[in-house]
Design a protein around this motif. Structure first.
Motif, PDB file in Angstrom:
ATOM      1  N   HIS A 255       0.802  -1.228   0.000  1.00 11.01           N
ATOM      2  CA  HIS A 255       0.000   0.000   0.000  1.00 11.01           C
ATOM      3  C   HIS A 255       0.836   1.279   0.000  1.00 11.01           C
ATOM      4  CE1 HIS A 255      -3.728  -2.184   0.480  1.00 11.01           C
ATOM      5  NE2 HIS A 255      -3.254  -2.831   1.535  1.00 11.01           N
ATOM      6  N   LEU A 256       2.037   1.234   0.556  1.00  6.88           N
ATOM      7  CA  LEU A 256       2.848   2.455   0.661  1.00  6.88           C
ATOM      8  C   LEU A 256       4.141   2.357  -0.143  1.00  6.88           C
ATOM      9  CD1 LEU A 256       2.524   3.200   4.497  1.00  6.88           C
ATOM     10  CD2 LEU A 256       0.999   3.920   2.642  1.00  6.88           C
ATOM     11  N   ARG A 259       6.777   5.267  -1.629  1.00  5.79           N
ATOM     12  CA  ARG A 259       6.113   6.493  -2.109  1.00  5.79           C
ATOM     13  C   ARG A 259       6.050   7.520  -0.987  1.00  5.79           C
ATOM     14  NH1 ARG A 259       0.658   4.026  -3.176  1.00  5.79           N
ATOM     15  NH2 ARG A 259       0.052   6.188  -3.576  1.00  5.79           N
ATOM     16  N   ALA A 262       2.565   8.856  -0.040  1.00  2.00           N
ATOM     17  CA  ALA A 262       1.727   7.947   0.746  1.00  2.00           C
ATOM     18  C   ALA A 262       2.153   7.952   2.214  1.00  2.00           C
ATOM     19  CB  ALA A 262       1.821   6.533   0.175  1.00  2.00           C
ATOM     20  N   GLY A 285      -2.659   4.701   1.309  1.00  6.47           N
ATOM     21  CA  GLY A 285      -2.236   4.436  -0.064  1.00  6.47           C
ATOM     22  C   GLY A 285      -3.245   4.925  -1.073  1.00  6.47           C
TER      23      GLY A 285
END
Length: 288
Positions: A255-256, A259, A262, A285
Motif C-alpha cells: 500500500h505504501l 512512495r 503515501a 495508499g
C-alpha cells in the motif's frame, strides 16, 4: 522532556518494515525524527527522560491482557515490574510476578523480583481459597466476583494442570470456567474445552485475549495505539514482536512502498485513525 508523538512513533515503526535505505530517504523527505532509543546503555539524560516518558505512557495505556502476557514471557524482572504497575494488570499477573512464576516456554527457574516490586504485597488470598483450596473455591463460585478471585489463585503449570484435571472429572461451574477462559495464560486446549462456539470466542477476544501479535497487529484498533504498543515490542516483548512485523511488512510494501506522498498521508492520518492497521495502510495508499 523529549518524547515522540503518537504519529511519529507509529510511523517510525512502520518505516522500520520498509528497509533501511528507503526508510531513511522517506524519513528525511517527510520530516520525521530518527526513531527513539527505548533503553540502551550509556544513554544521555535526554534519552533517559524520553525512555521514562515512554514507560509512563506504557503503564497508563490500556492494552489487551495478552500483550502483558507477551511481556511476562520474557521472564525479565524489570519488565515484570512494568507489568506490575500497568493499569491493565490483574491480581493473577501480580500474584505470578511476586511468586517468581516463569512464563516463557519451557522455563522452570523462578524469576527474581525487581527491587521496585520487592516491597509490594501479594494480592489478597480469597476467603473461599483459604477454606476450600483451589478446586473447592472454583466449585463454590456462584457469581463472577468470587470466580475472578478464585481464578487468580491459578499460578503456573501445576495450577493449570489441577484445574484441567478437576474439570475433566466434573465440569466446573460456568462462572469459574469463564473467569479461567479469559485469563490470557489459560492453555488453549483448556479454553477450547470451556467453549468454542462463535459467541464464546468473540467474548473471549473482547475480554482482551488475542491469539498472537499477528492478530493484534491486524484486527485490533485504534491503529495508532496498536502501532505505538508494537513500536515498544523490541524492548517489551522481543520474542514475539516479529510475528507482528512479518504480517504487516507485505501490507506496508503493497500500500505504501517507497512512495513519499503515501507516507506523508499516513503520518497525517495515524494519530486520529480509529480503524485497524491494515485499514490505515490501505486508506493512506488510496488517498495518496
Amino acid at each position: 522532556m523529549r518524547d515522540t508523538t503518537t504519529s511519529e512513533r507509529a510511523t517510525a515503526f512502520l518505516l522500520g518494515l520498509l528497509g533501511d535505505a528507503d526508510a531513511e530517504r522517506v524519513r528525511r523527505r517527510i520530516g520525521l525524527r530518527p526513531p527513539p532509543s527505548d533503553g540502551e546503555s550509556g544513554e544521555s539524560e535526554e534519552a533517559l527522560d524520553a525512555r521514562r516518558a515512554v514507560y509512563s505512557w506504557w503503564t497508563r495505556t490500556p492494552v489487551p491482557s495478552s500483550v502483558l502476557l507477551w511481556v511476562l514471557e520474557e521472564d525479565d524482572p524489570e519488565l515484570n515490574a512494568l507489568v506490575w504497575r500497568h493499569l491493565s494488570a490483574d491480581d493473577a499477573m501480580r500474584r505470578a510476578i511476586v511468586r517468581g512464576i516463569p512464563h516463557g516456554p519451557g522455563r522452570r527457574r523462578a524469576v527474581p523480583l525487581a527491587e521496585s516490586v520487592r516491597r509490594e504485597p501479594e494480592p489478597p488470598v480469597p476467603e473461599h481459597f483459604s477454606r476450600f483450596g483451589l478446586v473447592g473455591a472454583l466449585r463454590a463460585c456462584r457469581s463472577m466476583d468470587p470466580a475472578r478471585k478464585a481464578a487468580s489463585m491459578v499460578v503456573g503449570r501445576p495450577g493449570w494442570e489441577a484445574v484441567a484435571l478437576a474439570d475433566e472429572e466434573r465440569a466446573l461451574p460456568g462462572y469459574a470456567r469463564w473467569a479461567l477462559a479469559v485469563r490470557p495464560d489459560c492453555p488453549p486446549a483448556l479454553r477450547e474445552r470451556f467453549g468454542s462456539h462463535a459467541k464464546f470466542t468473540h467474548r473471549v477476544r473482547q475480554s482482551g485475549v488475542v491469539d498472537g501479535p499477528a492478530r493484534y497487529a491486524t484486527t485490533w484498533n485504534p491503529a495508532d495505539r496498536v502501532l505505538r504498543v508494537l513500536s515498544l515490542g523490541r524492548t517489551m516483548f522481543p520474542a514475539r514482536v516479529r510475528e507482528a512485523e512479518d504480517v504487516l511488512r507485505p501490507l506496508v510494501r503493497e500500500h505504501l512502498g517507497d512512495r513519499e506522498d503515501a507516507w506523508a498521508v499516513l503520518a497525517q492520518l495515524v494519530g486520529t485513525y480509529y480503524g485497524t492497521v491494515p485499514e490505515l495502510l490501505a486508506t493512506a495508499g488510496a488517498v495518496a
